[in-house]
Scaffold this active site. Structure first.
Site, PDB file in Angstrom:
ATOM      1  N   GLY A  15     -11.703  -6.142  -6.145  1.00 28.33           N
ATOM      2  CA  GLY A  15     -10.890  -5.104  -6.793  1.00 28.33           C
ATOM      3  C   GLY A  15     -11.776  -4.145  -7.562  1.00 28.33           C
ATOM      4  NE  ARG A  76      -8.786  -7.283  -2.760  1.00 33.13           N
ATOM      5  CZ  ARG A  76      -9.034  -7.622  -4.036  1.00 33.13           C
ATOM      6  NH1 ARG A  76      -9.868  -8.594  -4.324  1.00 33.13           N
ATOM      7  NH2 ARG A  76      -8.438  -6.989  -5.015  1.00 33.13           N
ATOM      8  N   GLY A 106     -15.985  -9.560  -8.864  1.00 33.35           N
ATOM      9  CA  GLY A 106     -15.375 -10.683  -9.561  1.00 33.35           C
ATOM     10  C   GLY A 106     -15.776 -12.018  -8.950  1.00 33.35           C
ATOM     11  CB  THR A 130     -13.048  -8.365 -12.277  1.00 29.16           C
ATOM     12  OG1 THR A 130     -11.658  -8.694 -12.288  1.00 29.16           O
ATOM     13  CG2 THR A 130     -13.769  -9.390 -13.120  1.00 29.16           C
ATOM     14  CG  ASP A 132      -8.145  -9.941 -13.162  1.00 26.34           C
ATOM     15  OD1 ASP A 132      -7.290  -9.116 -13.525  1.00 26.34           O
ATOM     16  OD2 ASP A 132      -8.280 -10.313 -11.981  1.00 26.34           O
ATOM     17  CG  ASP A 134     -11.029 -13.481 -13.581  1.00 24.98           C
ATOM     18  OD1 ASP A 134     -12.018 -12.728 -13.582  1.00 24.98           O
ATOM     19  OD2 ASP A 134     -10.324 -13.667 -12.580  1.00 24.98           O
ATOM     20  NE  ARG A 159       6.390  -1.213 -29.765  1.00 31.81           N
ATOM     21  CZ  ARG A 159       6.978  -2.396 -29.978  1.00 31.81           C
ATOM     22  NH1 ARG A 159       8.208  -2.434 -30.465  1.00 31.81           N
ATOM     23  NH2 ARG A 159       6.367  -3.514 -29.710  1.00 31.81           N
ATOM     24  N   GLY A 175      -3.135 -10.108 -14.102  1.00 32.08           N
ATOM     25  CA  GLY A 175      -3.643 -11.384 -14.601  1.00 32.08           C
ATOM     26  C   GLY A 175      -2.968 -12.528 -13.869  1.00 32.08           C
ATOM     27  NE  ARG A 176      -4.298 -12.809  -7.873  1.00 32.59           N
ATOM     28  CZ  ARG A 176      -4.774 -11.631  -7.504  1.00 32.59           C
ATOM     29  NH1 ARG A 176      -3.956 -10.624  -7.325  1.00 32.59           N
ATOM     30  NH2 ARG A 176      -6.056 -11.448  -7.293  1.00 32.59           N
ATOM     31  CB  ALA A 191       4.468  -7.730 -26.932  1.00 33.12           C
ATOM     32  CD  GLU A 227      -0.812  -9.434 -10.961  1.00 37.37           C
ATOM     33  OE1 GLU A 227      -1.940  -9.758 -11.394  1.00 37.37           O
ATOM     34  OE2 GLU A 227      -0.651  -8.842  -9.895  1.00 37.37           O
ATOM     35  CG  HIS A 258      -2.596  -0.758  -7.710  1.00 35.17           C
ATOM     36  ND1 HIS A 258      -1.498  -1.364  -7.153  1.00 35.17           N
ATOM     37  CD2 HIS A 258      -3.670  -1.415  -7.223  1.00 35.17           C
ATOM     38  CE1 HIS A 258      -1.894  -2.332  -6.342  1.00 35.17           C
ATOM     39  NE2 HIS A 258      -3.211  -2.381  -6.368  1.00 35.17           N
ATOM     40  CB  ILE A 259      -1.370   2.922 -13.921  1.00 30.65           C
ATOM     41  CG1 ILE A 259      -0.615   1.891 -14.746  1.00 30.65           C
ATOM     42  CG2 ILE A 259      -0.434   3.805 -13.142  1.00 30.65           C
ATOM     43  CD1 ILE A 259       0.088   2.519 -15.951  1.00 30.65           C
ATOM     44  NE  ARG A 261      -7.006  -3.525  -8.778  1.00 30.97           N
ATOM     45  CZ  ARG A 261      -7.672  -4.629  -9.123  1.00 30.97           C
ATOM     46  NH1 ARG A 261      -8.752  -4.554  -9.862  1.00 30.97           N
ATOM     47  NH2 ARG A 261      -7.253  -5.801  -8.728  1.00 30.97           N
TER      48      ARG A 261
HETATM   49  P1  ATP Z   1     -11.171  -9.300  -8.322  1.00 31.80           P
HETATM   50  O1  ATP Z   1     -11.358 -10.310  -9.449  1.00 31.80           O
HETATM   51  O2  ATP Z   1     -11.090  -7.912  -8.848  1.00 31.80           O
HETATM   52  O3  ATP Z   1     -10.079  -9.656  -7.366  1.00 31.80           O
HETATM   53  P2  ATP Z   1     -13.094 -10.495  -6.553  1.00 31.80           P
HETATM   54  O4  ATP Z   1     -14.548 -10.286  -6.394  1.00 31.80           O
HETATM   55  O5  ATP Z   1     -12.665 -11.850  -7.058  1.00 31.80           O
HETATM   56  O6  ATP Z   1     -12.535  -9.315  -7.467  1.00 31.80           O
HETATM   57  P3  ATP Z   1     -12.085 -11.121  -3.871  1.00 31.80           P
HETATM   58  O7  ATP Z   1     -11.208 -10.322  -2.987  1.00 31.80           O
HETATM   59  O8  ATP Z   1     -11.656 -12.480  -4.265  1.00 31.80           O
HETATM   60  O9  ATP Z   1     -12.352 -10.189  -5.169  1.00 31.80           O
HETATM   61  O10 ATP Z   1     -13.528 -11.250  -3.192  1.00 31.80           O
HETATM   62  C1  ATP Z   1     -14.211 -10.106  -2.713  1.00 31.80           C
HETATM   63  C2  ATP Z   1     -14.898 -10.418  -1.416  1.00 31.80           C
HETATM   64  O11 ATP Z   1     -15.846 -11.495  -1.613  1.00 31.80           O
HETATM   65  C3  ATP Z   1     -13.983 -10.939  -0.313  1.00 31.80           C
HETATM   66  O12 ATP Z   1     -13.350  -9.894   0.389  1.00 31.80           O
HETATM   67  C4  ATP Z   1     -14.963 -11.681   0.590  1.00 31.80           C
HETATM   68  O13 ATP Z   1     -15.651 -10.789   1.435  1.00 31.80           O
HETATM   69  C5  ATP Z   1     -15.950 -12.264  -0.419  1.00 31.80           C
HETATM   70  N1  ATP Z   1     -15.569 -13.657  -0.689  1.00 31.80           N
HETATM   71  C6  ATP Z   1     -14.587 -14.102  -1.497  1.00 31.80           C
HETATM   72  N2  ATP Z   1     -14.481 -15.448  -1.440  1.00 31.80           N
HETATM   73  C7  ATP Z   1     -15.418 -15.862  -0.546  1.00 31.80           C
HETATM   74  C8  ATP Z   1     -15.812 -17.134  -0.023  1.00 31.80           C
HETATM   75  N3  ATP Z   1     -15.213 -18.267  -0.401  1.00 31.80           N
HETATM   76  N4  ATP Z   1     -16.827 -17.158   0.872  1.00 31.80           N
HETATM   77  C9  ATP Z   1     -17.447 -16.027   1.266  1.00 31.80           C
HETATM   78  N5  ATP Z   1     -17.110 -14.796   0.828  1.00 31.80           N
HETATM   79  C10 ATP Z   1     -16.119 -14.706  -0.072  1.00 31.80           C
END
Ligand code: ATP
Length: 328
Positions: A15, A76, A106, A130, A132, A134, A159, A175-176, A191, A227, A258-259, A261
């Site tokens: 993301g 992704r 992330g 990211t 999040d 997290d 508000r 925030g999943r 809030a 979320e 999405h706003i 982001r």
């Molecule tokens: P955000 O926290 O914003 O969602 P993120 O980095 O966690 O960001 P993901 O979509 O989970 O976003 O991962 C980004 C990319 O990393 C994936 O599209 C994939 O290409 C790669 N990736 C994620 N998990 C794996 C995995 N287990 N093995 C190999 N590649 C991975």
């Protein structure tokens, strides 16, 4: 002794988050400062597999520190999740004479980076980007502060209408798995209730609390819902449930989406991204690999990527108490 790094590639993955551009800029400028060649990879891991590299210099990254999103684009990539995909990526990195890769993203992006490193002994460094917040081993991730400010501004506006019409608003924020955005924006925007993934408040306790608020003279309410909250209902079902149980309020639901982001990064995120981008290049030049650059108590630190990926220990207790006290 690690071999001297001469060519570094950088990509943004997962993301997008405000401040990613500032992080790329810092990486490129640090490479220029330390006389290392820098290559940008378009569209995250997809670009590694498709051999979509471009050489960057200090002037390639002018006028981007203030821009949201990422000019290298993010993606992704399903193919990178496979060994074959990562093999193609490795071959392209070698063909372009890249010695090390900086991944801004992330936890998913870091998982992919670590696999690439372990399977092909290829040096990688992660920068947490990211909204999040997290990731383990850093107090802040790039984009989180900007997202918080966006959410607070949006809730302030909601508000105004909530109080004009005696309305109760349920507002869904991102925030999943992590309640950082919900909890902090909820406190910042005043809030009445905040639902987060890490704590199961229970819907009936929520209703009791709202009834008490009504009795105490509150005529409108804001409930911030992450979320991934644990109520077992999506926000619209939750809205219906609250409507059934409380007659006094006109219940409305708003999903910010999405706003959260987008937008120009806050000064905090620009400075954070600059520190982490420079830190990533310096770490590689010092021979470190498979680490994430983070910020802990204002200091730039490195932690093994494995640690960054381990389960985050949440210390939300104090914030939850502050939220409870300030919403009486
Ligand atoms: P955000 O926290 O914003 O969602 P993120 O980095 O966690 O960001 P993901 O979509 O989970 O976003 O991962 C980004 C990319 O990393 C994936 O599209 C994939 O290409 C790669 N990736 C994620 N998990 C794996 C995995 N287990 N093995 C190999 N590649 C991975």
């Amino acid at each position: 002794m690690a071999k001297r790094v001469k060519n570094i590639a950088v990509l943004t993955s997962g993301g997008d988050a405000p401040g990613m551009n500032a992080a790329i800029r810092a990486v490129v400028r640090a490479c220029s400062y330390y006389e290392v060649n820098c290559f940008g990879v378009y569209k995250g891991y997809e670009g590694l597999i498709d051999n979509d590299f471009t050489q960057l210099n200090a002037r390639s990254v002018r006028n981007i520190i203030n821009k949201g999103g990422t000019f290298l684009k993010s993606a992704r990539s399903k193919e990178f999740r496979t060994k074959d995909g990562r093999q193609k990526a490795y071959v392209n990195l070698k063909e372009n004479s890249i010695d090390a890769l900086i991944v801004i993203g992330g936890d998913g992006s870091f998982t992919g980076a670590l696999k690439l490193s372990e399977e092909f002994d290829f040096p990688v460094v992660g920068i947490p980007g990211t909204i999040d917040n997290d990731i383990n081993g850093t107090d802040y991730t790039i984009g989180y502060d900007t997202a918080l400010n966006t959410v607070v501004e949006a809730i302030d506006k909601i508000r105004d209408t909530a109080s004009s019409h005696n309305r109760l608003f349920l507002i869904e924020v991102m925030g999943r798995d992590a309640g950082d955005i919900a909890l902090n924006s909820g406190i910042g925007a005043g809030a009445e209730e905040i639902l987060i993934p890490e704590e199961d408040m229970g819907v009936d306790r929520l209703i009791d609390s709202l009834k008490k608020s009504e009795k105490s003279g509150k005529t409108s309410s804001i409930i911030v819902v992450a979320e991934g909250d644990k109520s077992g209902k999506n926000i619209f079902e939750l809205g219906e449930y609250v409507k059934e149980k409380l007659d006094g309020y006109d219940v409305r639901v708003s999903v910010l989406g999405h706003i959260q982001r987008g937008g120009s990064p806050s000064c905090f995120d620009r400075v954070l991204a600059s520190k982490l981008g420079v830190g990533a290049v310096e770490a590689l030049l010092e021979g470190l690999q498979d680490v994430m650059i983070g910020i802990v108590h204002k200091n730039v630190t490195t932690v093994p990527l494995k640690t960054a990926l381990s389960k985050r220990i949440h210390k939300h207790d104090r914030l939850i108490k502050v939220a409870d006290i300030t919403s009486v």
